[in-house]
Design a protein around this motif. Structure first.
Motif, mmCIF file in Angstrom:
data_model
loop_
_atom_site.group_PDB
_atom_site.id
_atom_site.type_symbol
_atom_site.label_atom_id
_atom_site.label_comp_id
_atom_site.label_asym_id
_atom_site.label_seq_id
_atom_site.Cartn_x
_atom_site.Cartn_y
_atom_site.Cartn_z
ATOM 1 N N GLY A 53 -28.587 59.316 0.288
ATOM 2 C CA GLY A 53 -28.507 60.769 0.396
ATOM 3 C C GLY A 53 -29.695 61.476 -0.214
ATOM 4 O O GLY A 53 -30.679 60.855 -0.629
ATOM 5 N N ILE B 251 -26.846 73.454 4.302
ATOM 6 C CA ILE B 251 -28.058 72.727 4.717
ATOM 7 C C ILE B 251 -29.294 73.594 4.437
ATOM 8 O O ILE B 251 -30.304 73.119 3.900
ATOM 9 N N TRP C 287 -26.633 65.991 -0.686
ATOM 10 C CA TRP C 287 -26.238 65.637 0.690
ATOM 11 C C TRP C 287 -25.973 64.141 0.706
ATOM 12 O O TRP C 287 -26.790 63.357 0.218
ATOM 13 N N PRO D 190 -22.044 67.484 2.892
ATOM 14 C CA PRO D 190 -22.599 68.105 1.685
ATOM 15 C C PRO D 190 -21.936 67.557 0.425
ATOM 16 O O PRO D 190 -20.791 67.106 0.465
ATOM 17 N N SER E 226 -28.180 66.756 9.786
ATOM 18 C CA SER E 226 -29.002 67.480 8.804
ATOM 19 C C SER E 226 -30.403 66.882 8.833
ATOM 20 O O SER E 226 -30.607 65.819 9.418
ATOM 21 N N LYS F 178 -25.449 60.848 2.884
ATOM 22 C CA LYS F 178 -25.616 60.334 4.250
ATOM 23 C C LYS F 178 -24.468 59.408 4.610
ATOM 24 O O LYS F 178 -23.996 58.641 3.766
#
Ligand code: AMP
Ligand code: ZN
Length: 493
Positions: free
Chosen positions: A155, A138, A196, A218, A211, A198
């Motif tokens: 993301g 992150i 990243w 990730p 995050s 979501k």
């Protein structure tokens, strides 16, 4: 070994040429290997990648570098398509097995480690597990988000047009290659990828973290950038993986590393994280059994169940240069097993106590210019030439075949060569290498007992009984091998 005099050259996929190895930190070699995604058993092709990385690490040690080797374990974030589409491989398998993702990861991690051990792959300095590094991932993403990323509903995406010369590592970035990358609405460039992902609204993933971009997980490429940089420091020496990674995974890692290094003022924008990128070619199998999705696939355990010692497969890998495709066949594996048996039989036994070394290496101290010298030199030359193991193997065999040399010296020289090739020549015995299919119903003790009775019958010239005992064994799948040049008295077929 003392005879490592040829400069080590390695083929760098990034510059597309063989280069002399020049470590970032004098006297050290720092290597990162993309490890398995533990959603299924590794197939023997995957294991070729780790045999290659192991030989590289052993060669660097033999050349006198202090080696720090890291292999990662991916337990989250690898989608069913490398090009960033599809489902998370781990989540998918956990559902199929009705197990928690953590249990799935643990199960396949253990299976992978069993194969690593069976193939005499050395333990790296560190195994890094992706889920142990999520806070660092992150932080890394936050560091590059402003200048290099943009957010979509699904993301945080990396904009590949923000780094110089994106994709210079890849060979197959053709129209067709680009076409495989699934369209995500709102992506600025076809090759942009999620760093990243979501969790979709209303869904819950088994593995998810908070995050700045919402709950999620990730991206796979981010994991390797972070773990390699965290443990080895940018720039480090060598990054390895199979050639499939040359096309998408590694170009994406490089793009992130460039962004990170540039943002953090570490080096010029062209910094790729690692100086040398090395890729092993594929093991291919014509019938398609290698594919993990085909239901049954070629695992190391299948070879073992059919009676093959796993190091016969290691030798098979060494017979091809790592940058050449290698075709798997059972005939090829049998030939490799025979080759290994001959080597084991030609290795003089250790004398145990009493002074002769069990391992070690180098030219014998009392025979520095002896018959071993040119062989040691050729061995080193082969290895230094971008890890030419096929040639190194033939030099090993020539050494094993040397006549009129002190057996203890020969054993020591072979030990030195085997420290690089890893065939465990000093410890294997003929009996270890006997074909032993798991399906066999007869035990070795029964075979030995019957053979002893047959020997007695022959000594007493009772040939009828001797033949009957032989037939009895044949009926149970045991072939008696009188006069076999390798000295085998039986084999299970
Ligand atoms: P994966 O677990 O799918 O990420 O793969 C682990 C490693 O095996 C990666 O370095 C791949 O590039 C490599 N690999 C995959 N298939 C093969 C193959 N058939 N031969 C050699 N290496 C392979
Ligand atoms: Zn990786």
């Amino acid at each position: 070994m003392t005879d490592a005099a040829h400069p080590l050259t390695l083929y760098n996929s990034l510059t597309r040429q063989a280069e002399p190895f020049q470590p970032v930190h004098p006297g050290e070699a720092r290597v990162y290997t993309c490890g398995p995604t533990v959603y299924n058993y590794p197939h023997i092709g995957n294991m070729r990648a780790y045999v290659f990385a192991d030989v590289l690490g052993r060669a660097l040690s033999y050349k006198g570098y202090k080696l720090t080797h890291v292999i990662n374990i991916t337990d989250v974030g690898h989608l069913t398509d490398d090009a960033d589409a599809g489902e998370d491989k781990m989540e998918k398998m956990a559902r199929a097995r009705a197990q928690s993702i953590w249990d799935v990861a643990e199960h396949y991690k253990q299976a992978y480690w069993a194969d690593v051990q069976a193939l005499n792959i050395r333990q790296p300095a560190r195994w890094t597990v992706a889920t142990d590094y999520v806070p660092q991932m992150i932080a890394f993403a936050q560091g590059i988000a402003d200048k290099h990323c943009y957010e979509l509903d699904s993301g945080l995406y990396f904009d590949v047009s923000t780094v110089a010369d994106y994709g210079r590592l890849a060979r197959a970035r053709t129209e067709e290659g680009e076409g495989r990358i699934e369209a995500v609405e709102g992506k600025r460039n076809a090759a942009d990828f999620a760093i990243w992902r979501k969790t979709p609204l209303g869904e819950k993933r088994q593995m998810e973290w908070d995050s700045p971009w919402g709950r999620g997980a990730p991206g796979w490429h981010l994991e390797c950038s972070v773990m390699s940089g965290e443990v080895l420091g940018f720039p480090f020496d060598i990054h390895t993986g199979g050639i499939d990674h040359r096309e998408i995974h590694h170009p994406n890692e490089i793009a992130q590393n460039q962004a990170h290094c540039c943002t953090n003022g570490l080096d010029q924008p062209a910094n790729s994280g690692a100086k040398v990128w090395m890729h092993n070619n594929f093991l291919v199998e014509r019938s398609g059994k290698m594919s993990k999705s085909s239901g049954e696939f070629l695992r190391l355990q299948l070879l073992i169940d059919k009676g093959y010692h796993p190091l016969a497969y290691r030798l098979m890998c060494l017979q091809a240069h790592y940058r050449s495709e290698l075709e798997f066949s059972w005939e090829g594996l049998s030939a490799a097993l025979t080759r290994l048996k001959r080597l084991v039989m030609a290795t003089p036994p250790g004398t145990g106590e009493g002074g002769h070394p069990q391992a070690g290496g180098g030219a014998p101290a009392n025979n520095p210019d002896g018959k071993f010298r040119p062989l040691l030199d050729r061995f080193d030359a082969a290895l230094s030439d971008d890890l030419n193991t096929p040639v190194a193997l033939t030099v090993l065999e020539e050494t094993a075949a040397l006549k009129k040399v002190d057996p203890a010296d020969k054993r020591r020289v072979l030990a030195g060569m085997d420290a690089v090739l890893g065939l465990n020549l000093l410890n294997l015995t003929r009996a270890d290498l006997r074909l032993r299919p798991r399906a066999a119903e007869i035990t070795e003790a029964e075979i030995e007992e019957t053979l002893a009775a047959r020997k007695e019958a022959r000594a007493a010239k009772d040939f009828a009984r001797s033949d009957a005992l032989r037939d009895e064994l044949a009926a149970r799948g045991v072939e008696v091998m009188d006069g076999d040049p390798l000295g085998w008295d039986w084999k299970l077929g």
